[in-house]
Write an enzyme that holds these catalytic residues in place. Structure first.
Site, PDB file in Angstrom:
ATOM      1  CB  SER A   1      -0.911   0.018   1.221  1.00  0.00           C
ATOM      2  OG  SER A   1      -0.226   0.591   2.312  1.00  0.00           O
ATOM      3  CE  LYS A   2      -2.198   7.191   1.216  1.00  0.00           C
ATOM      4  NZ  LYS A   2      -3.601   6.843   1.328  1.00  0.00           N
ATOM      5  NE  ARG A   3      -1.498   3.081   5.493  1.00  0.00           N
ATOM      6  CZ  ARG A   3      -2.580   3.176   4.711  1.00  0.00           C
ATOM      7  NH1 ARG A   3      -2.972   4.331   4.259  1.00  0.00           N
ATOM      8  NH2 ARG A   3      -3.273   2.095   4.393  1.00  0.00           N
TER       9      ARG A   3
END
Ligand code: GLU
Length: 454
Positions: free
Chosen positions: A227-229
């Protein structure tokens, strides 16, 4: 010229995720491999999230990776506009086709797609025959990666919401038709949408494009999708950290594809030559920062020193390791020593800070280890006068005089090396010692040793 037309159809979100970059890259590679056309289409129907800034991040990321598009924003093309937010007239026209074909109805203010009807067109003789046999026929997707996938769409679905905005499935399919897209290469997370899309293609009487759903990229640890995190997920960060675009692109090409011969480092021309659907893995791939760094290091080592210095200097300045007005020759000489050990440009600051800063930390473990054999201060006191008396402070001259001294003491010259290195750098490892002393220069070396002896 090939008729292949592929598209990358991102919804700008404000960051360029590695998964999106991979989808863009695979489409681009397929277009370049086949001599086809690579279209960039911006799926910006969600007005809240689609800002100019978000678009900028995306376009810059694409450019940085060298993924030039033949049609799309800024490039133009015959099938524009390339922003969904500017294509309402086309959606109206296509909706009318479905209305005329009796495939829509209104309910609760929304416009729905009716599933029944002439669901299968003549393009698929096999399906037509099958339909005679079975009543509820699933949609069959001959996916170039997954193989044959069957999925029955059981419920009607919305085409246009109450507020008049068309839904993703509808505009996505309309644009693929209107833009003459021949191959849809996208993430496997869209496979579950594809039966809806095929139903729509059929309703329009258009043969669906070939689909290729590419496997997920899993995060480095654990089982989830990246994910983007997750660390390493954003392309813009690689750019900031001074990774080389060619290395990142090479690495991403290997996330879900391989040339079947274990090779990793490949020129982009070679990747283009070899890239095709059979080489795309069915299984998910896992992000591996170490592998990316190793590949990046290989690319870094190949740069000539001028380019390497040009790329590293701003990062070293930013990190506060190298002063803005630092002498270019000294910087280049230091980087010449450190380049073979560089994994990424952002780790250069750690690797070579002590060349520029007199206040370096002394690694305690190394200090203890050295002190076990002999007192480093004694060894250094022995060689200091020799260093001070050298006019020509070169690696060769250092070698000759240090060896002569060691011999006179019945020692190997290497007995002095750890203490020398430790006193001038605080470290146990680094570039070859004598060239390093030469680059540091007599004045710096002598004053550091004196300070160490105390
Ligand atoms: N806008 C969709 C996405 O970003 C496009 C999906 C597709 O490639 O069809 O996921």
């Amino acid at each position: 010229m090939s008729q292949v037309r592929v598209r990358f159809a991102p919804s700008p979100t404000g960051f360029f995720h590695i998964g999106s970059a991979r989808t863009a890259l695979f489409n681009w590679l397929y277009a370049r491999h086949t001599g086809g056309t690579f279209v960039l289409r911006i799926e910006d129907t969600d007005k809240e999230r689609n800002t100019d800034e978000a678009l900028k991040v995306l376009l810059e990321g694409m450019r940085w990776l060298g993924l030039d598009w033949d049609e799309g924003p800024e490039a133009g093309g015959e099938y524009g506009p390339y922003f969904q937010s500017q294509r309402q007239a086309i959606y109206d026209e296509y909706l009318q086709k479905l209305v005329d074909a009796g495939r829509t109805y209104e309910k609760d203010g929304a416009i729905w797609f009716k599933l029944e009807g002439e669901r299968y067109t003549a393009y698929d003789e096999y399906l037509k025959a099958e339909i005679e046999k079975v009543k509820t026929q699933p949609v069959v997707i001959e996916d170039a990666v997954r193989g044959r996938v069957e999925r029955a769409e059981e419920k009607d679905f919305v085409l246009v919401r109450k507020d008049g905005s068309p839904v993703f499935h509808f505009v996505n399919v309309v644009d693929d038709i209107a833009m003459g897209i021949t191959h849809v290469i996208r993430g496997e997370d869209h496979l579950s949408n594809t039966s809806k899309h095929v139903e729509l293609f059929n309703a329009f009487g258009v043969e669906p494009p070939k689909f290729a759903h590419i496997p997920l990229i899993l995060k480095e640890e654990g089982s989830g999708k990246m994910s983007k995190r997750d660390k390493g997920a954003l392309i813009e960060e690689y750019e900031e950290r001074g990774f080389l675009a060619a290395a990142v692109r090479n690495y991403i090409s290997l996330l879900g594809w391989n040339p079947k011969d274990e090779r990793e480092k490949m020129e982009i021309g070679e990747i283009i030559d070899l890239f095709d659907f059979p080489g795309i893995n069915k299984g998910n791939s896992r992000f591996d920062e170490k592998k990316l760094s190793a590949l990046n290091a290989e690319y870094l080592r190949e740069l000539n020193l001028e380019s390497f210095t040009f790329l590293a200097r701003p990062l070293l300045n930013q990190a506060g390791v190298v002063a803005e007005d630092e002498d270019e020759d000294y910087l280049q000489a230091v980087l010449g020593l450190c380049q073979p050990k560089a994994r990424s440009l952002d780790t250069m600051s750690e690797l070579c800070a002590y060349f520029f800063q007199d206040e370096y930390t002394m690694d305690e473990k190394t200090g203890n280890k050295i002190a076990k054999k002999a007192d480093p201060k004694d060894l250094l006191a022995e060689v200091l006068p020799i260093l001070e008396s050298l006019d020509n402070f070169t690696a060769d001259a250092l070698k000759t005089s240090l060896e002569a001294h060691a011999e006179s003491k019945g020692q190997k010259v290497f007995a002095y090396f750890p203490s020398l290195r430790y006193s001038v750098s605080g470290q146990g490892g680094g570039p070859d010692l004598l060239p390093m002393l030469e680059v540091m220069g007599k004045e710096r070396v002598v004053s550091r040793i004196k300070r160490f002896i105390g």
